[in-house]
Design an enzyme around this catalytic site. Structure first.
Site, short mmCIF file in Angstrom:
data_model
loop_
_atom_site.label_atom_id
_atom_site.label_comp_id
_atom_site.label_asym_id
_atom_site.label_seq_id
_atom_site.Cartn_x
_atom_site.Cartn_y
_atom_site.Cartn_z
N CYS A 71 0.82 -1.21 0.00
CA CYS A 71 0.00 0.00 0.00
C CYS A 71 0.86 1.27 0.00
O CYS A 71 1.57 1.51 -0.97
CB CYS A 71 -1.00 -0.04 1.14
SG CYS A 71 -2.44 0.96 0.80
N HIS A 76 -3.51 -4.88 1.51
CA HIS A 76 -2.86 -5.19 2.80
C HIS A 76 -2.87 -6.71 3.04
O HIS A 76 -3.88 -7.24 3.52
CB HIS A 76 -3.62 -4.51 3.94
CG HIS A 76 -3.39 -3.04 4.01
ND1 HIS A 76 -2.53 -2.45 4.91
CD2 HIS A 76 -3.90 -2.03 3.27
CE1 HIS A 76 -2.53 -1.14 4.73
NE2 HIS A 76 -3.35 -0.86 3.73
N GLU A 103 -1.38 -8.32 5.29
CA GLU A 103 -1.04 -8.66 6.68
C GLU A 103 -2.26 -8.73 7.58
O GLU A 103 -2.16 -9.14 8.73
CB GLU A 103 -0.04 -7.63 7.24
CG GLU A 103 -0.60 -6.26 7.60
CD GLU A 103 -0.89 -5.36 6.40
OE1 GLU A 103 -0.76 -5.82 5.25
OE2 GLU A 103 -1.26 -4.19 6.63
N1 GLN Z 1 -3.91 6.35 0.87
C1 GLN Z 1 -2.62 6.16 1.46
C2 GLN Z 1 -1.57 7.01 0.75
O1 GLN Z 1 -1.79 7.43 -0.33
C3 GLN Z 1 -2.22 4.70 1.45
C4 GLN Z 1 -3.22 3.91 2.27
C5 GLN Z 1 -2.66 2.69 2.93
O2 GLN Z 1 -1.45 2.48 3.05
N2 GLN Z 1 -3.58 1.89 3.41
O3 GLN Z 1 -0.54 7.24 1.27
#
Ligand code: GLN
Length: 202
Positions: free
Chosen positions: A86, A176, A178
C-alpha cells in the site's frame, strides 16, 4: 542459522506484518527473528524486509529523516527481498506522482494514490495472484493502483488495473496482505524459490 526480518515501523501494521512473517517462516521451516525498524542501522542486518502501509507522504518524510531510506535501497540493490504494501508501494515506486513523496525507485512502476475512489475507500476482494493456487482475500484501504509498469512483472489485477507486482527481489501490493491470517503473500515474497533468501549464502 536463523533469518533476521525487519519491519519498517515508522507507521502502519507493524505487529501484523511481524506475525505474518513469523508464520510464513515457520511454514518453511525457517527460524525468523523480527526487528522493528524505527531508525538507521538496523536494515543492514536484515535478510528480508517488510515495508507497511500508512500515509505515504508521512512515511516518506520519516524514513528519510531517520536515515532508513538509503538503507532500503541498498537492501534491494543487494538482492535481498522486500515486501512493500500500500503506502509502502507508493514510497518504494519510481513514480508516485506526488511531489510530497520522495520515492525510493526500487519498483519500476507509476502509481496513482487513492485510486479506487471514495465510494470504495475500503473493500475486500478475492484476487487471483500469480504463484498462488487459490484466490487471495485482498483488503484494500484507500489503496493505490499501478498505472504504468516498466521493468516489473504484474502478479495480480483488480478492475483491469495492476495491484501486485514483482520487480527483482521486490514484491509490492496495493492491498494489505497482513490483515488476515493468510500469509501466502509473505511466503511468496520471502520464502518462495523465486524470492531472494538464498539458503546457500546463509
Ligand atoms: N492512501 C494512502 C496514501 O496514499 C495509502 C493507504 C494505505 O497504506 N492503506 O498514502
Amino acid at each position: 542459522m536463523s533469518l533476521v526480518a525487519g519491519v519498517v515501523a515508522v507507521q502502519g501494521d507493524v505487529s501484523e506484518h511481524a506475525d505474518a512473517i513469523r508464520r510464513a517462516g515457520e511454514a518453511h521451516g525457517e527460524d525468523v527473528t523480527v526487528r522493528e525498524v524505527r531508525e538507521g542501522g538496523i536494515v543492514p542486518d536484515c535478510d528480508l524486509l517488510a515495508f507497511p502501509g500508512g500515509e505515504s507522504t508521512t512515511i516518506s518524510r520519516l524514513i528519510h529523516d531517520e536515515g532508513i531510506a538509503d538503507e532500503i535501497v541498498a537492501h534491494v540493490d543487494a538482492g535481498k527481498p522486500l515486501l512493500a504494501t500500500c503506502a509502502g508501494l507508493i514510497v518504494a515506486s519510481s513514480d508516485p506522482r506526488d511531489e510530497r513523496v520522495d520515492e525510493l525507485g526500487v519498483i519500476d512502476v507509476t502509481v496513482e494514490r487513492n485510486a479506487f475512489g471514495r465510494q470504495r475507500d475500503s473493500f475486500e476482494a478475492p484476487l487471483s495472484v500469480d504463484g498462488l493456487e487459490e484466490p487471495f482475500p485482498a483488503v484494500f484501504i484507500r489503496a493505490p493502483a499501478i498505472d504504468e509498469v516498466r521493468e516489473a512483472e504484474v502478479l495480480a489485477e483488480f478492475d483491469g488495473r495492476p495491484v501486485a507486482v514483482r520487480d527483482g527481489p521486490v514484491v509490492a501490493t496495493a492491498f494489505h496482505p497482513e490483515l488476515l491470517p493468510d500469509d501466502r503473500i509473505h511466503r511468496l515474497a520471502f520464502f518462495a524459490e523465486s524470492a531472494g533468501v538464498d539458503a546457500s549464502v546463509r
